[in-house]
Every structure is written in C-alpha cells, then in structure tokens.
Design a protein around this motif. Structure first.
Motif: not given
Length: 132
Positions: A50-55, A90-93, A113-122
């Motif tokens: 999630f972190a690496s996808c977002t960044l 998840f807490v993202l700083d 929100n565009a991150c595919p990992v985030h979109q996959t999460l429940s």
C-alpha cells in the motif's frame, strides 16, 4: 500477469520468489501471532504494498507534471483487528517535499485512493491519512 512463488521453509517462515526477476524475500509469523518476527509478516507486506503503491503513483504524477518529488516520504502503520484476525486500519503519514504548496499536496493525495492496493482492500479497513 506476474507469478510469485511461495515455499514454506519451516518454523513459521516462507520464501517468496518474484518470477520475472528472481528477487526473493522471506516472511515470518509476527510475535503477536506466535511467530518470531524475524522479517516481514504477510500483513506487513500488504502495508508495504500500500505504501509503495501510493508513493509510486505520486511520483508518476509528479513526473508527468514536471514537479520535483525528491524527498517525499510515507510511513505506514498497520493496526490489527480480531475476530476475525485481519488488518483493521492503516495510518499513512505523508511528508511532501518542503517546497510543495497546499494545492499540490491536495492534488497528490488523490493517489491514495487511486492506488490499486487500496482499491482491493475491504471497505471495512479503516484508513487514516495525515500530512506531516
């Protein structure tokens, strides 16, 4: 399609191999689930993804706009829930480069929100995003 193979190596550990490159990594059960915590746990890898996808998405956005994204940083905390045992939050700083304006920061936060990992999460997984 990417194939990743996983072999149980004993004592709570697995070995993973990224098919296209041969890159390897190991996982271990976390101490709070009876493991020794010698390396990433499977849910740690989810947080890392999630972190690496977002960044990475933010970096791609910056490249397309010609913004200098050097020095951006994201720290993620994974908070477990019980019954069933799962990631509950998840807490993202996020720390943006010092020269970024508030408008730029707001624009780049759309990557979460565009991150595919985030979109996959429940949708039951709570998400807290803080800009530092």
């Amino acid at each position: 399609m990417t194939e990743i193979t996983c072999t149980y190596t004993g004592d709570g550990e697995t070995a993973l191999v990224h098919g296209p490159t041969g890159t390897t990594l190991k996982t271990d059960l976390p101490p709070d689930n009876g493991g020794k915590g010698r390396c990433f746990s499977p849910t740690d890898l989810l947080a890392a993804a999630f972190a690496s996808c977002t960044l990475t998405i933010m970096g791609k956005m910056a490249a397309a706009r010609g913004d200098d994204f050097t020095g951006a940083h994201l720290s993620i905390q994974k908070i477990m829930a019980a019954n069933p045992r799962r990631v509950g939050e998840f807490v993202l700083d996020i720390t943006f480069p010092a020269h970024f304006t508030q408008e730029q920061k707001k624009f780049y936060l759309s990557a979460v929100n565009a991150c595919p990992v985030h979109q996959t999460l429940s949708k039951d997984v709570k998400l807290t995003v803080r800009v530092l």
